[in-house]
Design a protein around this motif. Structure first.
Motif: not given
Length: 261
Positions: A51-78
């Motif tokens: 659960k904490s890993t999932l939260l840190r993905l949302m805030v960008g503290l962890v990058s996924p090995d695969e897949g995408t995280v979008a915030f307000e319709g836009h991919p989170l990228t560096p």
């Protein structure tokens, strides 16, 4: 806001096929998750569930090995992360305040970095102190001079300083004693309702999830087992573990209530 109106809005976060590996272990298996805008979603599960890993993905503290995280319709990228984080408020376990900085400096650190005008910073600081119920006399103290409950109020103020669209909290009340924790739960819920923001909270406590959540995401071993309203999980569990997890925390309370009758 009517439920139909909320459901028509784009999600605050959308995670598609995200997975995370930490060292030799898989912390999160491929997960799909939508976080509705304007609701409180609680990520629930035992320690190590992801659960904490999932939260840190949302805030960008962890990058996924695969897949995408979008915030307000836009991919989170560096490239987009810095601007996106200014629209997020994040409260980590036990607050994470800078011990060498006063309360005032802790709360306003990002606003000062962004060169807000002094009068704007002061007005926002005073408004947040009132919202969080923090006495003005504490603003020039250091975190080590505060109680646990006061430090959590300061952490919330810091997370809200830039008026973010979403608020992410990782076990924000876990280190507090039961009396203070219950008091802050009531105050936090009032704040969430008054602000109307999207909230994502991590907890292992079923009662806390029931108190805060519009929607619960129950996790185990890096996977989402079931999501929905907590009453739905209790009434129609996806598997035996869902019932076991919910009832394991409910049973001691029922036994205590019976003993006190």
């Amino acid at each position: 806001m009517k439920e139909a109106d909320i459901n028509d809005r784009p999600p605050a976060f959308e995670l598609t096929g995200v997975s995370v590996t930490v060292g030799p272990a898989r912390a999160l298996w491929p997960v799909d998750l939508r976080i509705p805008t304007g609701e409180t979603t609680v990520l629930l599960g035992e320690s190590g569930s992801g659960k904490s890993t999932l939260l840190r993905l949302m805030v960008g503290l962890v990058s996924p090995d695969e897949g995408t995280v979008a915030f307000e319709g836009h991919p989170l990228t560096p490239a987009s992360l810095r601007q996106a984080r200014r629209r997020m408020g994040y409260v980590i376990q036990e607050g994470g305040l800078f011990p060498h900085m006063t309360v005032r400096a802790n709360v306003t650190v990002m606003a000062s970095h962004l060169r807000w005008a002094a009068d704007r910073i002061l007005a926002r600081l005073e408004a947040l102190a009132g919202l969080a119920g923090l006495e003005a006399g504490l603003l020039d103290r250091y975190p080590g001079e505060l109680s646990g409950g006061q430090r959590q109020r300061v952490s919330l103020m810091r997370a809200l300083m830039l008026d973010p669209r979403v608020l992410l909290l990782d076990e924000p009340l876990g280190a507090l004693d039961p009396v203070i924790r219950r008091r802050l739960q009531r105050e936090l819920k009032g704040i969430f309702q008054s602000l109307g923001k999207t909230v994502v909270m991590v907890t292992h406590d079923v009662a806390e999830a029931a108190f805060f959540a519009d929607r619960v995401v129950l996790m185990r071993n890096g996977r989402i087992l079931q999501q929905g309203r907590l009453a739905e999980l209790a009434a129609r569990p996806a598997d035996a573990y869902v019932s076991e997890f919910i009832n394991a925390q409910r049973a001691p309370l029922e036994e205590l209530e019976a003993a006190l009758r």
